[in-house]
Design an enzyme around this catalytic site. Structure first.
Site, mmCIF file in Angstrom:
data_model
loop_
_atom_site.group_PDB
_atom_site.id
_atom_site.type_symbol
_atom_site.label_atom_id
_atom_site.label_comp_id
_atom_site.label_asym_id
_atom_site.label_seq_id
_atom_site.Cartn_x
_atom_site.Cartn_y
_atom_site.Cartn_z
ATOM 1 N N TYR A 13 0.845 -1.203 0.000
ATOM 2 C CA TYR A 13 0.000 0.000 0.000
ATOM 3 C C TYR A 13 0.880 1.253 0.000
ATOM 4 O O TYR A 13 0.737 2.133 -0.854
ATOM 5 C CB TYR A 13 -0.907 -0.025 1.234
ATOM 6 C CG TYR A 13 -1.673 1.250 1.488
ATOM 7 C CD1 TYR A 13 -2.681 1.660 0.626
ATOM 8 C CD2 TYR A 13 -1.398 2.044 2.604
ATOM 9 C CE1 TYR A 13 -3.396 2.832 0.868
ATOM 10 C CE2 TYR A 13 -2.103 3.210 2.855
ATOM 11 C CZ TYR A 13 -3.101 3.594 1.982
ATOM 12 O OH TYR A 13 -3.792 4.750 2.225
ATOM 13 N N VAL A 43 -9.562 1.118 13.287
ATOM 14 C CA VAL A 43 -9.651 0.848 14.731
ATOM 15 C C VAL A 43 -10.877 1.496 15.378
ATOM 16 O O VAL A 43 -11.518 0.885 16.243
ATOM 17 C CB VAL A 43 -8.337 1.237 15.446
ATOM 18 C CG1 VAL A 43 -8.039 2.727 15.379
ATOM 19 C CG2 VAL A 43 -8.325 0.757 16.878
ATOM 20 N N GLY A 46 -0.899 -5.483 21.890
ATOM 21 C CA GLY A 46 -0.890 -4.731 23.154
ATOM 22 C C GLY A 46 -1.331 -3.280 23.029
ATOM 23 O O GLY A 46 -1.423 -2.567 24.031
ATOM 24 N N GLY A 47 -1.569 -2.822 21.808
ATOM 25 C CA GLY A 47 -2.042 -1.438 21.617
ATOM 26 C C GLY A 47 -1.022 -0.396 22.034
ATOM 27 O O GLY A 47 -1.386 0.722 22.418
HETATM 28 N N1 UDP Z 1 -5.976 -1.944 15.926
HETATM 29 C C1 UDP Z 1 -6.323 -2.475 17.166
HETATM 30 N N2 UDP Z 1 -7.558 -3.042 17.300
HETATM 31 C C2 UDP Z 1 -8.477 -3.090 16.289
HETATM 32 C C3 UDP Z 1 -8.113 -2.545 15.020
HETATM 33 C C4 UDP Z 1 -6.856 -1.979 14.869
HETATM 34 O O1 UDP Z 1 -5.536 -2.461 18.120
HETATM 35 O O2 UDP Z 1 -9.592 -3.619 16.523
HETATM 36 C C5 UDP Z 1 -4.656 -1.281 15.772
HETATM 37 C C6 UDP Z 1 -3.845 -1.583 14.516
HETATM 38 O O3 UDP Z 1 -3.045 -2.731 14.682
HETATM 39 C C7 UDP Z 1 -2.991 -0.315 14.397
HETATM 40 C C8 UDP Z 1 -3.901 0.778 14.932
HETATM 41 O O4 UDP Z 1 -4.919 0.114 15.695
HETATM 42 O O5 UDP Z 1 -1.881 -0.405 15.271
HETATM 43 C C9 UDP Z 1 -4.553 1.633 13.860
HETATM 44 O O6 UDP Z 1 -5.136 0.786 12.909
HETATM 45 P P1 UDP Z 1 -6.100 1.327 11.753
HETATM 46 O O7 UDP Z 1 -6.587 0.164 10.970
HETATM 47 O O8 UDP Z 1 -7.152 2.204 12.328
HETATM 48 O O9 UDP Z 1 -5.227 2.282 10.823
HETATM 49 P P2 UDP Z 1 -3.674 2.407 10.412
HETATM 50 O O10 UDP Z 1 -3.267 3.681 11.080
HETATM 51 O O11 UDP Z 1 -2.879 1.226 10.906
HETATM 52 O O12 UDP Z 1 -3.731 2.502 8.927
#
Ligand code: UDP
Length: 338
Positions: free
Chosen positions: A146, A195, A214-215
């Site tokens: 991407y 997310v 772990g967020g």
């Molecule tokens: N994430 C999470 N739980 C969820 C969905 C996503 O912890 O249910 C995490 C994901 O791994 C990433 C962050 O949240 O670290 C943001 O993900 P998103 O898909 O919103 O967008 P990105 O900024 O990665 O394109």
């Protein structure tokens, strides 16, 4: 001006249509494969064509003054599941539009992504449009297709402009957030939308709130309303020609774990009751599949856009409150009509 908005039916596009119609300065021609998010948004200055990007006729570009291209897959689970489709849509199909703009001498405002910086922010420096290195992960981690496709699209647009064949502005969005961001999926679904939508489903249904790895990673979120104003700035200001801009808000930096807490607190206040959701930790591979990798930080430097007179107005709490409020209202309406 006549503005051709490709991807008008998406989250960003539908807000841009609403914003531009409210301003009332320009004629808007929208193109998308779906108009669902445009429900209730109309005006005599707006026409809509239900078309796939491959079907966009040359004439639509020829008859417009500015082309705004938002069409892309922009969701990490698709990068992992269907990397070739991501390349085909985000690079190949978008190149057709670039060529139309070159052929007809039209200004192109291309939405790219903050992901073009890749892992550059794993140190603490802020990303600067014209200075930061763009650092991708290995090919075997297909999620980077991407970022790589978007980066190549940017480089080709830039190369055309160096030849004097294209006038452009490139926008790099940093985690926009607001009403209509995503469709909600059943709580506990793996992959799928961004997310916010996952956490919102968990809050509404009382399901698991998955914290991927772990967020601990950081994101900086920008209110869609601040993003609209940022767009207006680059549309209006002549200095924005042939430049790249970060659209983000470094003050809205949060870890995903903190986001889950903040959303839970706001939801509790707005709904009047604490949710029954619970935080569950899950690995990135389990959630998205093999080939996923993440960025630790995505920190924008916004001084280039601030120098043009734009300033973000919405903090994270206010942005979440508005967005959670919107989805709560939708859920209440659905419950009433059921
Ligand atoms: N994430 C999470 N739980 C969820 C969905 C996503 O912890 O249910 C995490 C994901 O791994 C990433 C962050 O949240 O670290 C943001 O993900 P998103 O898909 O919103 O967008 P990105 O900024 O990665 O394109």
């Amino acid at each position: 001006m006549k503005i051709l908005l490709l991807g008008a039916g998406g989250f960003i596009g539908s807000h841009l249509v609403e914003h531009l119609l409210e301003r009332g300065e320009h004629e808007i021609v929208g193109v998308d494969i779906t108009a669902e998010k445009l429900e209730g948004i109309s005006g005599s200055a707006f026409t809509f064509h239900e078309l796939d990007i491959h079907e966009v006729p040359d004439d639509l570009v020829r008859e417009s003054d500015v082309v705004v291209d938002l069409i892309a897959y922009a969701n990490p689970s698709i990068y992992v599941e269907a990397p070739l489709s991501v390349y085909q849509l985000n690079f190949e199909a978008n190149m057709r539009i670039v060529h139309h703009c070159v052929n007809h001498g039209k200004r192109l405002i291309q939405y790219s992504t903050s992901e073009v910086y890749g892992k550059a922010g794993n140190n603490t420096a802020l990303y600067r449009e014209d200075e930061s290195d763009l650092v991708m992960g290995p090919v075997s981690k297909q999620r980077w297709i991407y970022a790589a496709a978007k980066q190549l699209l940017e480089r080709v647009i830039h190369a055309y402009s160096l030849q004097g064949d294209l006038e452009f502005t490139i926008i790099r969005p940093f985690n926009f957030i607001g009403p209509r961001i995503d469709y909600l999926v059943p709580a506990g679904t793996m992959g799928g939308p961004r997310v916010f939508a996952h956490f919102m489903s968990a809050l509404l249904e009382g399901g698991p709130m998955h914290l991927v790895d772990g967020g601990h990673v950081h994101r900086t979120f920008l209110s869609i309303y601040d993003a609209n104003e940022a767009f207006q700035t680059v549309l209006d200001r002549p200095e924005a020609r042939n430049e790249i801009y970060n659209f983000g808000n470094p003050s809205n930096d949060t870890t995903i774990r903190e986001l889950s807490t903040l959303m839970t607190d706001i939801y509790t206040r707005l709904a009047g009751d604490p949710p029954r959701s619970e935080v569950v930790e899950v690995s990135g591979e389990t959630f998205y599949g093999a080939g996923y990798e993440d960025m630790d930080r995505v920190p924008p430097d916004i001084s280039k856009l601030v120098a043009l007179g734009w300033e973000p107005q919405h903090d994270l709490a206010k942005t979440l409150e508005l967005t959670i409020g919107y989805y709560l209202e939708q859920a209440r309406e659905a419950a009433t009509s059921a």
